[in-house]
Design an enzyme around this catalytic site. Structure first.
Site, short mmCIF file in Angstrom:
data_model
loop_
_atom_site.label_atom_id
_atom_site.label_comp_id
_atom_site.label_asym_id
_atom_site.label_seq_id
_atom_site.Cartn_x
_atom_site.Cartn_y
_atom_site.Cartn_z
N GLY A 1 -7.63 15.20 -4.40
CA GLY A 1 -6.35 15.82 -4.04
C GLY A 1 -5.42 16.01 -5.23
O GLY A 1 -5.73 15.62 -6.35
N GLN A 2 -4.27 16.62 -4.95
CA GLN A 2 -3.29 16.86 -6.01
C GLN A 2 -2.93 15.59 -6.76
O GLN A 2 -3.02 15.51 -7.98
CB GLN A 2 -2.00 17.45 -5.43
CG GLN A 2 -2.09 18.83 -4.88
CD GLN A 2 -0.71 19.33 -4.49
OE1 GLN A 2 -0.08 20.07 -5.24
NE2 GLN A 2 -0.21 18.92 -3.34
N LYS B 1 2.15 9.07 9.38
CA LYS B 1 2.44 8.40 8.10
C LYS B 1 3.31 7.15 8.32
O LYS B 1 3.12 6.13 7.63
CB LYS B 1 3.13 9.37 7.14
CG LYS B 1 2.22 10.51 6.67
CD LYS B 1 1.03 10.02 5.86
CE LYS B 1 1.41 9.57 4.47
NZ LYS B 1 0.22 9.21 3.65
N ASP C 1 -14.75 6.54 2.06
CA ASP C 1 -14.18 7.08 3.30
C ASP C 1 -13.27 6.01 3.90
O ASP C 1 -13.74 5.00 4.40
CB ASP C 1 -15.31 7.44 4.27
CG ASP C 1 -14.81 8.03 5.58
OD1 ASP C 1 -13.58 8.03 5.80
OD2 ASP C 1 -15.65 8.47 6.38
N ALA D 1 -5.11 11.33 2.35
CA ALA D 1 -4.24 11.56 3.49
C ALA D 1 -4.61 12.83 4.23
O ALA D 1 -5.21 13.75 3.67
CB ALA D 1 -2.78 11.64 3.04
N TYR D 2 -4.26 12.87 5.51
CA TYR D 2 -4.26 14.10 6.29
C TYR D 2 -2.89 14.72 6.09
O TYR D 2 -1.87 14.11 6.46
CB TYR D 2 -4.51 13.77 7.76
CG TYR D 2 -4.51 14.97 8.69
CD1 TYR D 2 -5.69 15.44 9.24
CD2 TYR D 2 -3.32 15.62 9.02
CE1 TYR D 2 -5.70 16.53 10.10
CE2 TYR D 2 -3.33 16.72 9.87
CZ TYR D 2 -4.51 17.17 10.40
OH TYR D 2 -4.52 18.25 11.24
N THR D 3 -2.80 15.90 5.50
CA THR D 3 -1.50 16.48 5.13
C THR D 3 -1.22 17.84 5.77
O THR D 3 -0.25 18.50 5.40
CB THR D 3 -1.41 16.63 3.60
OG1 THR D 3 -2.48 17.47 3.14
CG2 THR D 3 -1.48 15.27 2.91
N TRP E 1 7.53 17.26 -0.96
CA TRP E 1 7.50 18.56 -1.63
C TRP E 1 6.65 18.50 -2.91
O TRP E 1 7.05 18.99 -3.97
CB TRP E 1 8.92 19.03 -1.97
CG TRP E 1 9.81 19.33 -0.81
CD1 TRP E 1 9.77 18.76 0.43
CD2 TRP E 1 10.89 20.27 -0.78
NE1 TRP E 1 10.75 19.28 1.23
CE2 TRP E 1 11.46 20.21 0.52
CE3 TRP E 1 11.43 21.14 -1.71
CZ2 TRP E 1 12.55 21.01 0.90
CZ3 TRP E 1 12.53 21.93 -1.34
CH2 TRP E 1 13.06 21.86 -0.05
N TYR F 1 2.61 14.61 12.06
CA TYR F 1 2.31 14.18 10.69
C TYR F 1 3.21 13.01 10.29
O TYR F 1 2.73 11.98 9.80
CB TYR F 1 2.49 15.35 9.72
CG TYR F 1 2.47 14.93 8.27
CD1 TYR F 1 1.30 14.46 7.68
CD2 TYR F 1 3.62 15.00 7.48
CE1 TYR F 1 1.28 14.07 6.34
CE2 TYR F 1 3.61 14.62 6.16
CZ TYR F 1 2.44 14.16 5.59
OH TYR F 1 2.43 13.76 4.27
#
Length: 293
Positions: A12-13, A130, A37, A61-63, A151, A126
């Site tokens: 991810g980012q 979290k 996992d 994460a699920y984003t 952001w 979401y």
């Protein structure tokens, strides 16, 4: 001797930025979902048993904020149960855990930056997932360090900045919502904050991190247009028109005001604040130098 740090969600980012910024003296092991996992306790057990890290940074994460409205069970499986699995495994092995969370745990009804102890009140699936993750990791591992942000953008992955650059390259005009206010966060700076936390093992609890300053999505888009043109990433000027959120309905409600108070983080992490526009300029230069990934 190098400190071994495992990164969950390495594709991810944030995971990519963490690997790019790993400090000297750290053995950084970035693992993707195939390798680790977080929804599978057996996978976690095998990984931690083999690698024996001192820290685990959970960037997995699920984003998908809008899709989570129809997939809340899946969002909870990753963001809450997955985080709990990591915390439980870390507690059993005396491994420190850094859990990344979000400004979406707040309702956005405040007119002042949210303190770390402000009452959470998520608006959608979401944010609920979290927040459940935060509560689960604290229950399993009281010494956990939670880093809330929002952001986030980077030259890696999909994000608002890269989407805007693509659309601005195709069009002469765009409309962007102007009544949702927050602070952009360059993933590079967030990664550096995470590494600063690793270097200060006495820290625990909730911290907030984003860049300095405040803007709307409209302001952010205008800055992307201006900086993109100045930096040669755009070939023509683009007109950005402000619109209310009611003109751009989405399945999930977004907080109208999600500015986080970072005073404690700037002090305890020993990092100076950088204005979001300065960070945007730096990210665009990184994108120009290294390309999209």
């Amino acid at each position: 001797m190098a400190t071994t740090v495992v990164i969950a969600g390495a594709d991810g980012q944030l995971g990519r930025e963490l690997q790019c910024t790993a400090p000297t003296g750290v053995r950084c092991l970035g693992l993707n979902r195939t390798q680790l996992d977080i929804t599978d306790p057996a996978s976690i057990h095998r990984c931690l048993q083999e690698l024996q890290p001192a820290w685990l940074l959970n960037a997995a994460a699920y984003t998908a904020v809008d899709r989570a409205e129809q997939e809340e069970a899946l969002a909870l499986q990753v963001n809450a149960e997955g985080a709990a699995n990591l915390a439980t495994a870390c507690a059993e092995r005396d491994i420190r855990l850094l859990q990344v969370s979000t400004d979406f745990v707040f309702s956005g009804e405040s007119g002042r930056p949210y303190q770390v102890d402000a009452p959470p009140e998520p608006l959608g699936a979401y944010g609920r997932s979290k927040l459940a993750g935060e509560q689960a990791v604290v229950s399993a591992l009281p010494e956990v360090l939670i880093l809330r942000t929002g952001w986030v953008y980077s030259r890696f992955g999909s994000n608002f900045v890269k989407t805007m650059l693509r659309l601005m390259g195709e069009r002469d005009a765009l409309s962007v919502v102007c009544d949702q206010v927050g602070t952009p966060t360059w993933g590079r700076g967030l990664a550096q904050a995470a590494w600063a936390a690793v270097a200060r093992p006495q820290l625990h609890g909730i911290y907030h991190w984003s860049d300095a300053g405040v803007c709307s999505w409209y302001d952010f888009a205008v800055a992307i247009a201006e900086e993109g043109l100045a930096g040669g990433l755009l070939s023509h000027a683009v007109t950005v028109t402000p619109i209310p959120s009611s003109d751009y309905p989405t399945p999930a409600r977004r907080p109208a005001f999600s500015v986080l108070d970072k005073q404690r983080s700037w002090r305890d992490l020993g990092l100076p604040p950088h204005h979001w526009r300065v960070q945007l300029r730096a990210m665009l230069q990184d994108l120009k130098d290294n390309g999209h990934e």
